[in-house]
Design a protein around this motif. Structure first.
Motif, short mmCIF file in Angstrom:
data_model
loop_
_atom_site.label_atom_id
_atom_site.label_comp_id
_atom_site.label_asym_id
_atom_site.label_seq_id
_atom_site.Cartn_x
_atom_site.Cartn_y
_atom_site.Cartn_z
N LEU A 72 -6.71 -11.70 8.72
CA LEU A 72 -6.51 -10.13 8.87
C LEU A 72 -4.93 -9.54 10.04
N LEU A 73 -5.50 -10.52 10.77
CA LEU A 73 -3.54 -9.59 11.58
C LEU A 73 -1.81 -9.68 10.25
N PHE A 74 -2.05 -11.04 9.29
CA PHE A 74 -1.10 -10.91 8.53
C PHE A 74 -1.29 -10.16 7.49
N VAL A 75 -2.62 -9.81 6.87
CA VAL A 75 -2.62 -9.18 5.69
C VAL A 75 -2.50 -7.87 5.45
N TYR A 76 -3.12 -7.28 6.61
CA TYR A 76 -3.39 -5.36 6.79
C TYR A 76 -2.37 -5.14 7.49
N VAL A 77 -1.18 -6.02 8.71
CA VAL A 77 0.15 -5.45 9.20
C VAL A 77 1.14 -5.98 8.31
N PHE A 78 0.94 -7.14 8.16
CA PHE A 78 2.21 -6.99 7.27
C PHE A 78 2.22 -6.95 5.62
N ALA A 90 -2.43 -8.93 -3.70
CA ALA A 90 -1.18 -9.53 -4.20
C ALA A 90 -1.15 -10.55 -2.68
N TYR A 91 -0.45 -9.89 -1.61
CA TYR A 91 -0.18 -10.53 -0.85
C TYR A 91 -1.29 -11.53 -0.01
N VAL A 92 -2.16 -11.24 -0.15
CA VAL A 92 -3.76 -12.38 -0.02
C VAL A 92 -3.19 -13.37 -0.82
N ASN A 93 -3.02 -13.71 -1.67
CA ASN A 93 -2.56 -15.12 -2.68
C ASN A 93 -2.00 -15.34 -2.27
N TYR A 94 -0.14 -14.74 -1.57
CA TYR A 94 1.14 -15.28 -0.88
C TYR A 94 0.39 -15.68 0.47
N VAL A 95 0.09 -15.43 1.10
CA VAL A 95 -0.18 -15.76 2.26
C VAL A 95 -1.14 -17.18 2.51
N MET A 214 7.81 -21.23 17.44
CA MET A 214 7.86 -19.96 16.99
C MET A 214 9.05 -20.59 15.46
N PRO A 215 10.11 -21.32 15.86
CA PRO A 215 11.10 -21.83 14.56
C PRO A 215 10.60 -21.79 13.54
N LEU A 216 10.29 -22.63 13.68
CA LEU A 216 9.43 -23.29 12.05
C LEU A 216 8.49 -22.50 11.50
N GLN A 217 7.52 -21.37 12.15
CA GLN A 217 6.93 -21.53 11.08
C GLN A 217 7.53 -19.50 10.60
N PHE A 218 8.48 -19.10 12.04
CA PHE A 218 8.49 -18.06 11.35
C PHE A 218 9.92 -17.52 10.89
N GLY A 219 10.26 -19.71 10.76
CA GLY A 219 11.45 -19.19 9.76
C GLY A 219 11.17 -19.87 8.58
N SER A 220 10.36 -19.66 8.22
CA SER A 220 9.98 -21.11 6.58
C SER A 220 9.32 -18.60 6.20
N SER A 221 8.64 -20.18 4.91
CA SER A 221 8.50 -19.17 3.96
C SER A 221 6.32 -18.50 3.45
N ILE A 222 6.34 -19.05 5.09
CA ILE A 222 5.00 -18.43 4.86
C ILE A 222 4.16 -17.61 4.66
N PHE A 223 5.15 -16.44 5.79
CA PHE A 223 4.97 -14.72 5.58
C PHE A 223 5.79 -14.15 4.42
N ALA A 224 6.75 -14.65 4.28
CA ALA A 224 7.94 -14.06 3.34
C ALA A 224 8.33 -14.58 2.38
N PRO A 225 9.15 -14.39 1.16
CA PRO A 225 10.33 -15.02 0.37
C PRO A 225 11.47 -15.07 1.80
N PRO A 226 11.90 -16.15 1.06
CA PRO A 226 12.99 -16.07 1.64
C PRO A 226 14.38 -15.56 1.14
N THR A 227 13.96 -14.82 -0.07
CA THR A 227 15.54 -14.44 -0.58
C THR A 227 15.46 -12.33 0.03
N SER A 228 14.59 -12.68 0.78
CA SER A 228 14.86 -11.53 1.31
C SER A 228 15.78 -11.59 2.78
N MET A 229 16.04 -13.19 3.61
CA MET A 229 15.94 -13.42 4.31
C MET A 229 18.16 -13.55 4.69
N PRO A 230 18.21 -12.78 5.68
CA PRO A 230 19.80 -13.48 5.58
C PRO A 230 20.10 -15.59 4.43
#
Length: 288
Positions: A72-78, A90-95, A214-230
């Motif tokens: 609920l948090l990630f689908v409706y907040v992010f 579409a994000y549900v199928n991704y996340v 924390m670094p492993l979870q948020f520095g991954s492709s779990i929540f967002a595609p890596p192409t948008s990252m530095p």
């Protein structure tokens, strides 16, 4: 020599201090535990751990509530910010497939704190006095936690289906994604068992686990595609084992190339287990 003489020779002189009793010679094969006995011990310990959960249902709150809150948090907040407003489906199928990787790591963290707490209560000291394989105590813990992970994953997928997630491949591919998550999650448990045996308190185990998580979870492709990252973070993401698992589960459910990410995930799981499992068992033997 008469029996009386023999008896007299075996007795210590009057007034002397008795010496230590002679050690009994070890019999061939004594102290070794066969595979069948080891499996029986693991089964008994799994039953004991499962009964503990039955007597304390609150210990399942993290496995039951965490997947609901995360979806609920990630689908409706992010979801709107990442996929665009109105594209939550579409994000549900991704996340959701990505959260399968996150779920395994969070459940694995509880193993370390549980082991540490059991030592504080003296439970593990009692196990170590029993004629059982030391590894059976730890393996039984992992088997029960894998069961909790299955419950959490089932609830996670159930929430995903309620919010519109679709299987675009087949049910067998879905089961393969679940199985891959279980294998990787079980390997992570050895890390947290080792932390639980090494650090002094459950709070220290939890704090160290969060520093790793924390670094492993948020520095991954779990929540967002890596192409948008530095660029530097995208490179880290490419080698992050959680990204490999998330990509493997996502492609198994949504379709796409899976060979590289699946083999990388299995390679990480084997490497983590081979390195940390012997260390955890050795630490369990020596811990005071």
């Amino acid at each position: 020599m008469s029996t009386t003489t023999t008896t007299q020779l075996s007795k210590p002189p009057a007034g002397s201090t008795p010496g230590p009793a002679p050690m009994r010679a070890a019999q061939p094969g004594e102290g070794r535990i066969g595979l069948r006995a080891n499996l029986r011990h693991i089964g008994a310990l799994v039953r004991r751990n499962a009964l503990q959960i039955k007597q304390d249902p609150e210990s399942m709150f993290d496995a039951v509530l965490m997947p609901i809150i995360f979806v609920l948090l990630f689908v409706y907040v992010f979801g709107g910010a990442i996929s665009g407003k109105g594209n939550n489906d579409a994000y549900v199928n991704y996340v959701v497939p990505g959260l399968m990787a996150m779920m395994g790591m969070n459940i694995a963290m509880a193993v370390g704190t549980g082991i540490n707490d059991d030592f504080k209560k003296g439970v593990m000291d009692r196990f170590r006095t029993m004629p059982i394989a030391r590894s059976s105590v730890l393996i039984a813990k992992i088997v029960v936690e894998v069961g909790r992970m299955l419950v959490a994953t089932a609830i996670l997928l159930g929430m995903g289906f309620l919010l519109g997630m679709e299987i675009k491949t087949s049910v067998l591919d879905l089961f393969a994604a679940i199985g891959l998550s279980m294998v990787f999650g079980a390997s992570l448990m050895w890390i947290f068992i080792l932390l639980g045996l090494t650090l002094k308190t459950a709070q220290a185990v939890q704090g160290m686990a969060m520093i790793v998580l924390m670094p492993l979870q948020f520095g991954s492709s779990i929540f967002a595609p890596p192409t948008s990252m530095p660029g530097w973070l995208e490179t880290f993401t490419d080698y992050n084992p959680l990204s490999n698992l998330a990509d493997a589960a996502r492609n198994l459910i949504n379709g796409g190339p899976v060979a590289h990410s699946v083999w990388m995930t299995l390679g990480w799981a084997v490497a983590i287990t081979v390195v940390t499992a012997p260390l955890a068992v050795a630490k369990f033997r020596k811990k005071t």
